[in-house]
Every structure is written in structure tokens, then in C-alpha cells.
Design an enzyme around this catalytic site. Structure first.
Site, PDB file in Angstrom:
ATOM      1  N   SER A 262       0.782  -1.153  -0.181  1.00 54.03           N
ATOM      2  CA  SER A 262       0.105   0.046  -0.015  1.00 54.03           C
ATOM      3  C   SER A 262       0.788   1.174  -0.282  1.00 54.03           C
ATOM      4  O   SER A 262       2.160   1.344   0.381  1.00 54.03           O
ATOM      5  CB  SER A 262      -0.981  -0.059   1.293  1.00 54.03           C
ATOM      6  OG  SER A 262      -0.238   0.236   2.540  1.00 54.03           O
ATOM      7  N   LYS A 263       0.307   2.364  -0.024  1.00 56.94           N
ATOM      8  CA  LYS A 263       1.055   3.674  -0.297  1.00 56.94           C
ATOM      9  C   LYS A 263       1.344   3.957   1.299  1.00 56.94           C
ATOM     10  O   LYS A 263       2.695   4.323   1.297  1.00 56.94           O
ATOM     11  CB  LYS A 263      -0.136   4.619  -0.451  1.00 56.94           C
ATOM     12  CG  LYS A 263       0.742   5.970  -0.532  1.00 56.94           C
ATOM     13  CD  LYS A 263      -0.194   7.155  -1.468  1.00 56.94           C
ATOM     14  CE  LYS A 263       0.233   8.432  -0.894  1.00 56.94           C
ATOM     15  NZ  LYS A 263       1.353   8.892  -0.029  1.00 56.94           N
ATOM     16  N   ARG A 264       0.892   3.207   2.156  1.00 56.80           N
ATOM     17  CA  ARG A 264       1.190   3.606   3.441  1.00 56.80           C
ATOM     18  C   ARG A 264       2.648   2.861   3.751  1.00 56.80           C
ATOM     19  O   ARG A 264       3.479   3.414   4.376  1.00 56.80           O
ATOM     20  CB  ARG A 264       0.248   3.182   4.572  1.00 56.80           C
ATOM     21  CG  ARG A 264       0.406   3.593   6.082  1.00 56.80           C
ATOM     22  CD  ARG A 264      -0.825   3.785   6.650  1.00 56.80           C
ATOM     23  NE  ARG A 264      -2.069   3.485   6.297  1.00 56.80           N
ATOM     24  CZ  ARG A 264      -2.745   2.583   7.145  1.00 56.80           C
ATOM     25  NH1 ARG A 264      -2.296   2.071   7.802  1.00 56.80           N
ATOM     26  NH2 ARG A 264      -3.869   2.476   6.677  1.00 56.80           N
TER      27      ARG A 264
END
Ligand code: GLU
Length: 504
Positions: A262-264
Site C-alpha cells: 500500500s501507499k502507507r
């Protein structure tokens, strides 16, 4: 003869393209090239609520940057255009009507509120609501209503959607090029909405109609679409069309732990999850291009996320990939994303560039840091680059690795300064005299003369070399010392030695 290969990348313009989407595009591109087919790009923008300005341009720019631009798309060989679904709006309705006429779809008048109430009631009983054969005869739709009732609602202009009437009691035995045989029980599927009250088709209908009209031979897409495969195959059957082949690519997994990248993860660990930087009023997200990655690197590491050629080979150019890529060698299980390995790939491609090219890239960075563009000689930069590139992953690390070639150190590494002893200043003064006397100031000559002086006077190597390096570089790092001496020149070398004597 089998159908010509035509594959597509069909993103929805809802934001910047995630690196997983880029991999899907790449695999489609490679499959097309390998099979002398066509790779086209279709923009799936039927969900107007999720439309994001600039996303379409971003997608195209990213594919161009990577060298995997589509053969057909908006404004390019529009053989099956338009390639933007919002511009094909008028076309889908007739297909929805066709499914109603053949008994494969029905009108549903249920309001969002009534469905919500039902959903909550069931949830309170610990059950989940699914709109399908189990309850469709009792809901507000044309299967439950009489023909007359339905017609009245339609003429009164009541809002409705069109749902697919999923056949019951069937086990679908389907084939996926990557996963092999997959089975689905139709009783577990829901009656998906195909056409919305806003007059737009949903993804499912538009996607099938377009894949058919655009003569798609293979649907290569992410694993998250596998659950849609039975519906899609049933739609082809309902239309009486031949379905394309399907291949669902494995997920790209987090570098550490489980689950989808994910972007996180990127934010936390400091790596981009987008090919190009994405800027909005709220902030920006970093991109591989702006971080200094080469497109060759990104193509290479993405190709190896879930695929290999069956050997240990890791470095592949786009052309090589287009020759050896095979969907049958794509793995079923998820592929771990490895940001450190990605940097290693960039180093490999950096080392393949010529020193002249690297120097040209570096020139601007040096000018920014020194503010003296006209004084930077390209031959000198080329030489510097050749000495330091081995230690760099990116051109943007060159300055950090070589700033002492351009400016005297303004501080000295504390630990390294322990090498500066009582007798050092006197030795450095002698060294200055030796250097002053050298007329042919090149690396080999300087080294010979300095070493001869040390041997003749029985001065140990450590006594000279470490303080000498410390004076020039400010730390005990960098390439061969006498190369540095030659490049910065006699005057500057002596000036730095004098500065060290007074400072240290
Ligand atoms: N529009 C879908 C997406 O955003 C396309 C999925 C497919 O390839 O069928 O990923």
C-alpha cells in the site's frame, strides 16, 4: 487459425497509477510484443464520482516514460475508438436492453434506503445481505412484479437499475492461464448491477461490451478481479459472444509482513509506490522518476514481480523481456516488493551508462550546488564520475559522494581526526614542499614521488596518507587519494593542507 492477440490495459482514472497497475500494463505490453499483437489503452471512466482530473494524463505519461506506450488509445490509431468509456455512453444501453429481452437481466426499483434497511436487519441476525436468487423474487424488481406493474413504474419514470439475473445451481469450470482450472458456484454470486440510474453502465457491463467490441483476445489483470471472472464469463455467454482468455496476475505484497503493498508502506519505509510524482493541493506523493530511478530499472524490477524466465537471470532490457515473456511462467502466489533490491537494479543500470552521459546528468546538480556553471569542465566531471559511480545507486547521490572535488571541507570527521597526531603538522609541511616541487602533476607521478620521499625518510604510510586524505576530503572516504590530488590540482591541495594544519 487463432485470433490475433489484442490485449488491453483498462485503468480507471481515479488518481495516480499505483505501481501494481504499472505492472499489469507492462505484462500486457510484453505479452502483446511477444505475440506480435496489439496493446491498447482504454480509460474506464464510467464511475463519475470517482473521476480525478489529471489522472488520465498521468497514466499516459507514465507509460510513455517507461517505454511501454500503447499501440492504440485516445488520439492514436483509434481503430476501435473512442477509447474513453464516457464517450461511448450511448452504446451500452442497447446491450443492457438486449439482456433484459433475453431474460438475462431485470429492472430493479429498490431504493438505496430500502436495501440499506434490509442489509442492517440481516446483519443484526448475524447474516449478510446479498441480492440474488435467494431473495430476488421478494424484492422490488421486474421478476417479482407483474409485467403491468413494471411497465407502470417505467412509464412513471421511477428510478431503477438493471441487474444481471445470475443463473442458479451451476458450477462453472473456468480456465485461467496462470491459475489453471478454477471453479465457481453460481448460487454464491450476487446479481450485480449492470446499468445505473444515472444512465451509465457499471464497470462490469462496459468492460465486457468493450472487450468484445475491441476484439480483446486476452484479459490480463490483477488478482483482485478474479472474483468478477464468473460474472464476466456469464455475461459473454448471455450475449452469445466468445469469451477472451483470462489471466489474473498475483498480488504485489508488502516488503515486510503480509498483505497487499500500500501507499502507507511506501510512506513508512521511504519508497515511492507511484511511477511519477503526483501533486495535488493537499500534498504530493513521490514517484520513481523523480527519485532518480531509470525507466529501465522500473521495467526490470516490475517484470520480476511474479515472473521469471526459469533461470537465475535478473537483468533484462525491455527488448529482451518482449522476447522471453511467457504468461505461463507467471506465479500464482503473491510477489514481495523489495525496495532495497530495486535500488540495486538502479545501480546496475547506472553502471551501464557511459561516464560522459552520467557527467552530463551530474553537471546540473554541481551547478546548483556551487552556483558556477561556466567553470565546470565536462572532462573533469567525467573523470570524477568514473571514480565515484561504483558507490552510487542514483546520480542524485553523486554530489554527496564527490563534493570535496569542488569545495574544501569545512569540517573534519571527528573520529578520523584522531589520526592527526603531534608530529603531523611538521610532516604535512614537508609534504607541501615535496608537492610544490612536482612539475608533472598527475596521479601516478605524484604517488611515485610522495612514496619515494616516505621510503627514503622511513616515514610510515599511515602517518601521511590518513592525515593527507583527512585534509583534502574532511573524512577518511573517497577513491584513490592521488586521483583526488590530481583532479583538485596543486594549488588547491596545498591550500587544503595549510588549512588543516591551522584548524586541526
Ligand atoms: N477498470 C478496471 C480497473 O480499474 C479494469 C479491470 C480489468 O482489467 O478488467 O482496474
Amino acid at each position: 487459425m487463432s485470433k490475433p492477440v489484442r490485449v488491453r490495459f483498462a485503468p480507471s482514472p481515479t488518481g495516480p497509477l499505483h505501481i501494481g497497475g504499472v505492472r499489469t500494463a507492462l505484462f500486457n505490453y510484453l505479452f502483446a510484443k511477444k505475440n506480435k499483437g496489439t496493446f491498447y489503452l482504454r480509460i474506464e471512466d464510467t464511475d463519475q464520482n470517482r473521476f480525478v482530473a489529471g489522472a488520465e494524463e498521468y497514466i499516459l505519461e507514465a507509460l510513455e516514460w517507461l517505454g511501454i506506450a500503447p499501440d492504440e488509445t485516445i488520439g492514436k490509431n483509434e481503430k476501435f475508438g473512442p477509447y474513453r468509456q464516457s464517450e461511448r455512453k450511448e452504446l451500452y444501453r442497447q446491450y443492457a436492453d438486449q439482456l433484459i429481452a433475453t431474460g438475462n437481466a431485470y429492472y430493479a426499483f429498490d431504493t438505496a434506503d430500502s436495501l440499506d434497511t434490509l442489509r442492517k436487519e440481516l446483519e443484526n441476525e448475524g447474516k449478510t445481505f446479498i441480492y440474488n436468487h435467494s431473495n430476488r423474487d421478494q424484492l422490488n424488481n421486474s421478476l417479482a412484479l407483474t409485467e403491468e406493474e413494471t411497465n407502470t413504474k417505467l412509464t412513471n419514470g421511477e428510478e431503477y437499475v438493471i441487474r444481471f439475473k445470475t443463473p442458479i445451481n451451476e458450477t462453472l469450470h473456468l480456465h485461467d492461464v496462470i491459475r489453471g482450472d478454477v471453479k465457481f458456484d453460481t448460487n454464491l454470486l450476487d446479481d450485480k448491477v449492470l446499468f445505473k440510474s444515472d444512465g451509465m453502465p457499471t464497470y462490469h457491463l462496459a468492460n465486457i461490451v468493450d472487450d468484445h467490441l475491441m476484439e480483446t483476445s486476452h484479459v490480463i489483470r490483477g488478482e483482485e478481479w478474479l472474483p468478477s471472472m464468473p460474472l464476466h464469463v456469464l455475461l459473454y455467454r448471455a450475449f452469445g459472444w466468445e469469451a477472451p482468455e483470462f489471466a489474473h496476475l498475483p498480488l504485489i505484497l508488502k516488503p515486510i509482513g503480509n498483505g497487499k503493498l500500500s501507499k502507507r508502506d511506501g510512506d513508512k519505509m521511504g519508497f515511492p509506490v507511484f511511477p511519477l510524482e503526483w501533486k495535488t493541493a493537499e500534498g504530493s506523493s513521490s514517484g520513481y522518476r523523480e527519485k532518480g530511478f531509470y525507466p529501465e530499472t522500473v521495467v526490470n524490477f516490475l517484470a520480476l514481480l511474479g515472473w521469471n524466465d526459469g533461470t537465475e537471470k535478473e537483468l533484462f532490457t525491455l527488448e529482451e523481456l518482449a522476447q522471453v515473456f511467457d504468461l505461463k511462467r507467471v506465479h500464482k502466489s503473491g510477489a514481495k516488493f523489495d525496495p532495497e533490491k530495486n535500488k540495486w537494479f538502479n545501480h546496475q543500470y547506472l553502471m551501464k551508462k557511459s561516464d560522459e552521459d552520467l557527467a552530463k546528468q551530474f553537471q546540473l546538480i554541481v551547478a546548483e550546488n556551487t552556483g558556477k556553471i561556466e567553470e565546470i569542465e565536462i572532462n573533469k566531471l567525467t573523470r570524477i564520475v568514473s571514480l565515484i559511480k561504483e558507490r552510487a545507486h542514483f546520480v542524485n547521490e553523486f554530489w554527496e559522494l564527490s563534493n570535496y572535488f569542488f569545495e574544501a571541507p569545512n569540517s573534519y570527521d571527528e573520529k578520523a581526526s584522531k589520526n592527526w597526531k603531534e608530529e603531523t603538522p611538521a610532516l604535512m609541511l614537508q609534504l607541501i614542499t615535496i608537492l610544490e616541487g612536482i612539475s608533472d602533476f598527475n596521479s601516478i607521478n605524484i604517488e611515485n614521488i610522495v612514496k619515494e620521499w616516505m621510503t627514503n625518510n622511513e616515514i610510515g604510510m599511515g602517518k601521511i596518507m590518513q592525515p593527507f586524505r583527512l585534509s583534502l576530503v574532511g573524512a577518511l572516504k573517497g577513491p584513490h587519494l592521488f586521483d583526488i590530488v590530481e583532479i583538485i590540482g596543486k594549488d588547491e591541495t596545498i591550500a587544503r593542507l595549510k588549512k588543516a594544519i591551522t584548524t586541526l
